[in-house]
Scaffold this motif. Structure first.
Motif, PDB file in Angstrom:
ATOM      1  N   GLU A  94       0.832  -1.190   0.000  1.00  0.00           N
ATOM      2  CA  GLU A  94       0.000   0.000   0.000  1.00  0.00           C
ATOM      3  C   GLU A  94       0.873   1.249   0.000  1.00  0.00           C
ATOM      4  O   GLU A  94       1.759   1.390   0.846  1.00  0.00           O
ATOM      5  CB  GLU A  94      -0.910   0.020   1.224  1.00  0.00           C
ATOM      6  CG  GLU A  94      -1.975  -1.024   1.170  1.00  0.00           C
ATOM      7  CD  GLU A  94      -2.937  -0.953   2.350  1.00  0.00           C
ATOM      8  OE1 GLU A  94      -3.819  -1.787   2.397  1.00  0.00           O
ATOM      9  OE2 GLU A  94      -2.777  -0.089   3.219  1.00  0.00           O
ATOM     10  N   PRO A  95       0.617   2.142  -0.932  1.00  0.00           N
ATOM     11  CA  PRO A  95       1.412   3.373  -0.958  1.00  0.00           C
ATOM     12  C   PRO A  95       1.024   4.285   0.202  1.00  0.00           C
ATOM     13  O   PRO A  95      -0.091   4.225   0.708  1.00  0.00           O
ATOM     14  CB  PRO A  95       1.048   4.002  -2.304  1.00  0.00           C
ATOM     15  CG  PRO A  95      -0.295   3.451  -2.630  1.00  0.00           C
ATOM     16  CD  PRO A  95      -0.352   2.079  -2.013  1.00  0.00           C
ATOM     17  N   GLU A  96       1.942   5.103   0.590  1.00  0.00           N
ATOM     18  CA  GLU A  96       1.665   6.109   1.615  1.00  0.00           C
ATOM     19  C   GLU A  96       0.803   7.208   0.988  1.00  0.00           C
ATOM     20  O   GLU A  96       0.842   7.419  -0.219  1.00  0.00           O
ATOM     21  CB  GLU A  96       2.984   6.706   2.136  1.00  0.00           C
ATOM     22  CG  GLU A  96       3.866   5.709   2.848  1.00  0.00           C
ATOM     23  CD  GLU A  96       3.228   5.168   4.111  1.00  0.00           C
ATOM     24  OE1 GLU A  96       2.551   5.943   4.834  1.00  0.00           O
ATOM     25  OE2 GLU A  96       3.387   3.967   4.381  1.00  0.00           O
ATOM     26  N   PRO A  97       0.014   7.929   1.789  1.00  0.00           N
ATOM     27  CA  PRO A  97      -0.782   9.026   1.250  1.00  0.00           C
ATOM     28  C   PRO A  97       0.106  10.010   0.472  1.00  0.00           C
ATOM     29  O   PRO A  97       1.164  10.412   0.945  1.00  0.00           O
ATOM     30  CB  PRO A  97      -1.384   9.688   2.487  1.00  0.00           C
ATOM     31  CG  PRO A  97      -1.416   8.587   3.507  1.00  0.00           C
ATOM     32  CD  PRO A  97      -0.192   7.750   3.227  1.00  0.00           C
ATOM     33  N   GLN A 100       1.846   9.408  -2.150  1.00  0.00           N
ATOM     34  CA  GLN A 100       2.949   8.747  -2.857  1.00  0.00           C
ATOM     35  C   GLN A 100       2.625   8.525  -4.334  1.00  0.00           C
ATOM     36  O   GLN A 100       3.517   8.527  -5.170  1.00  0.00           O
ATOM     37  CB  GLN A 100       3.279   7.420  -2.177  1.00  0.00           C
ATOM     38  CG  GLN A 100       4.497   6.715  -2.721  1.00  0.00           C
ATOM     39  CD  GLN A 100       4.802   5.439  -1.945  1.00  0.00           C
ATOM     40  OE1 GLN A 100       4.118   5.083  -0.999  1.00  0.00           O
ATOM     41  NE2 GLN A 100       5.835   4.744  -2.353  1.00  0.00           N
ATOM     42  N   SER A 155      -5.605  -0.478   6.990  1.00  0.00           N
ATOM     43  CA  SER A 155      -5.959   0.218   8.228  1.00  0.00           C
ATOM     44  C   SER A 155      -7.426   0.016   8.590  1.00  0.00           C
ATOM     45  O   SER A 155      -7.808   0.188   9.747  1.00  0.00           O
ATOM     46  CB  SER A 155      -5.652   1.710   8.102  1.00  0.00           C
ATOM     47  OG  SER A 155      -6.391   2.274   7.033  1.00  0.00           O
ATOM     48  N   ARG A 209       4.683  -6.779   4.171  1.00  0.00           N
ATOM     49  CA  ARG A 209       4.886  -5.701   3.206  1.00  0.00           C
ATOM     50  C   ARG A 209       3.759  -5.659   2.180  1.00  0.00           C
ATOM     51  O   ARG A 209       3.376  -4.609   1.713  1.00  0.00           O
ATOM     52  CB  ARG A 209       6.231  -5.905   2.514  1.00  0.00           C
ATOM     53  CG  ARG A 209       6.830  -4.629   1.983  1.00  0.00           C
ATOM     54  CD  ARG A 209       8.197  -4.881   1.487  1.00  0.00           C
ATOM     55  NE  ARG A 209       8.075  -5.403   0.129  1.00  0.00           N
ATOM     56  CZ  ARG A 209       9.061  -5.446  -0.732  1.00  0.00           C
ATOM     57  NH1 ARG A 209      10.251  -5.044  -0.384  1.00  0.00           N
ATOM     58  NH2 ARG A 209       8.887  -5.920  -1.928  1.00  0.00           N
TER      59      ARG A 209
END
Length: 140
Positions: free
Chosen positions: A11-14, A16, A52, A75
């Motif tokens: 999952e990419p970070e917000p 990203q 999340s 990951r």
């Protein structure tokens, strides 16, 4: 036969991934889904909410436990699933290969990144009757 095409990815970070890349990816997935539907092989499909939002339910030592988040801290996470009704595993593999083409053409960097962290898995989907009766989804 039903096969589940499981999509895993980091999952990419917000922030990203750009909004433009997200829009392109959404269109590519919509086009892929439309192709599955047009071919008559799509049973169902879902893209999952972020990790999340996950709740894990387990039973340990007789007690039911509910915990926020995924059970395993990995990951990669299950990002979505397509259920296909195709004659055999080879046909399911062919459809999995076709998924990569529009994404790679539209957003090559994102497609390459996705391939390096996660790849689709293909699993035969058995019924409860087949699994209980033979202890194997191969019984379906």
């Amino acid at each position: 036969m039903h096969y589940a095409l499981l999509l895993t990815n980091a999952e990419p970070e917000p922030g990203q991934v750009s909004d433009e890349a997200i829009t392109q990816m959404q269109q590519a997935m919509a086009d892929y889904t439309a192709a599955l539907h047009a071919a008559g092989v799509l049973v169902g499909a879902d893209i999952l909410a972020p990790r999340s939002d996950t709740v894990t339910v387990t039973r340990r030592d007789g007690d039911l436990r509910i915990q926020d988040g995924p059970f395993a801290d990995t990951r990669e996470a299950l990002a979505g699933v397509f259920v296909l009704d195709v004659p055999d595993r080879d046909a399911a593999v062919t459809w999995a290969e076709l998924m990569d083409e529009p994404i790679a053409a539209l957003v090559p960097a994102l497609a390459e990144a996705a391939r390096t962290v996660g790849s689709p898995q293909i699993r035969h989907a058995g019924t409860l009757g087949g699994n209980v009766g033979t202890c194997s989804p191969a019984g379906d």
